[in-house]
Design an enzyme around this catalytic site. Sequence first.
Site, short mmCIF file in Angstrom:
data_model
loop_
_atom_site.label_atom_id
_atom_site.label_comp_id
_atom_site.label_asym_id
_atom_site.label_seq_id
_atom_site.Cartn_x
_atom_site.Cartn_y
_atom_site.Cartn_z
N GLU A 118 -31.63 20.09 24.98
CA GLU A 118 -32.28 19.92 23.67
C GLU A 118 -33.61 20.65 23.52
O GLU A 118 -34.59 20.08 23.06
CB GLU A 118 -32.45 18.42 23.39
CG GLU A 118 -31.14 17.67 23.45
CD GLU A 118 -31.27 16.15 23.31
OE1 GLU A 118 -32.38 15.67 23.05
OE2 GLU A 118 -30.26 15.46 23.45
N GLU A 123 -21.00 14.88 24.82
CA GLU A 123 -21.46 13.51 24.53
C GLU A 123 -20.80 12.96 23.27
O GLU A 123 -21.44 12.34 22.43
CB GLU A 123 -22.98 13.48 24.33
CG GLU A 123 -23.76 14.11 25.47
CD GLU A 123 -25.28 14.00 25.32
OE1 GLU A 123 -25.75 13.26 24.43
OE2 GLU A 123 -25.98 14.65 26.10
O1 9MR Z 1 -27.29 7.09 25.96
C1 9MR Z 1 -28.62 7.28 26.40
C2 9MR Z 1 -29.42 6.03 26.10
O2 9MR Z 1 -28.98 4.94 26.91
C3 9MR Z 1 -30.91 6.28 26.35
O3 9MR Z 1 -31.66 5.15 25.93
C4 9MR Z 1 -31.34 7.51 25.58
C5 9MR Z 1 -32.82 7.78 25.83
O4 9MR Z 1 -33.26 8.91 25.20
O5 9MR Z 1 -30.56 8.63 25.98
C6 9MR Z 1 -29.22 8.47 25.67
O6 9MR Z 1 -28.50 9.63 25.99
C7 9MR Z 1 -28.87 10.82 25.30
C8 9MR Z 1 -28.54 11.99 26.19
O7 9MR Z 1 -29.15 11.83 27.44
C9 9MR Z 1 -28.96 13.30 25.55
N1 9MR Z 1 -28.43 13.46 24.23
C10 9MR Z 1 -28.59 12.33 23.33
C11 9MR Z 1 -28.09 11.05 24.00
C12 9MR Z 1 -28.18 9.92 23.04
O8 9MR Z 1 -29.53 9.69 22.70
#
Ligand code: 9MR
Length: 320
Positions: A124, A231
Amino acid sequence: MTLKEKYKDYFKIGTAVNVSSIDTHAKLIKEHFNSLTCENETKFSNLCENKDNYNFMWADKIVDFARDNKIPMRGHTFTWHNQTPKWVFENVDREGLLKRLKDHIKVVGERYEKEFYCWDVVNEAIEDKGDYIFRKSPWTEIIGEDFIDYAFRYAKEILPTTDLYYNDYNETQSPKREHIYKIVKSMKERGVPIDGVGLQCHFNIYSPDKDTIRRSLELYAKLGLKLQVTEMDISMFKHDDTTRITKPSKELLELQAKAYGDAFEVFREYKEVIDCVTLWGIADDCTWLDNFPVENRKNWPLLFDEEHKPKEALLRILDF
Ligand code: 9MR
């Protein structure tokens, strides 16, 4: 018929797991998926909240599960503007931060070199909208925009046989889509060792439509790199709609099934370039979307319901 069997001539089918779900959802994971991603456990802050003090307990638990069940893993993620501990950016100049970055890739990358077939090296780093392309973050402020090139070069040196990905969201939206394409193309032309692009695919039941997904894949496929859906989930709500419901209606479940069906139809068209399609979770009893971007808004974005039973969406993507 299970997902991974049905798609064996197309691409791997992955899911994001966490330390609890490898127990509570073990049956579905083992039956349906042949690629696993740690939802949080291999992020910088989860591994090393305090300087020089790595804690691999949780990540190891998942990697042990994957190894015991012979499921290859994708690594997520070496660099991100989120979930990176504060100490990383404190009292440090460009050279110092580059060293911290390389040390981190070495410690974590080498530990899991056997089990992880790919890594999201940079996550990102491109802005959603606006005039500038790169997201401003402590990485760009302290190192500069070339932190991305360095991350990939270090990763290739340390993990020469692992596939290295750039991963991002809103990947079907303009102008971000074109920006991702342009940056990755330029990396490739400059000899930066990148193997693939990760398309997160956090969709909702209203968008993107099939044509938009197809146009996006067509563009990314031109890069001549591997692609992965990394994802995927399909929310029942428009992004920040604050409506709360206790149960999805038949109509909503049908819209979701159609959206999954359409997306997978396009993914199958691009099976030559798509290496893996990963869902961001297994069943609707465990999803980050219950609290994001609206707190306490129950959501049902996955292929199995809260009781781990197949949803219409699952049947739709198995029906071809
Ligand atoms: O699913 C993840 C969630 O449990 C966390 O709280 C969050 C923190 O930023 O990150 C989520 O996963 C993310 C992923 O690592 C990167 N792309 C977006 C995902 C959803 O936010």
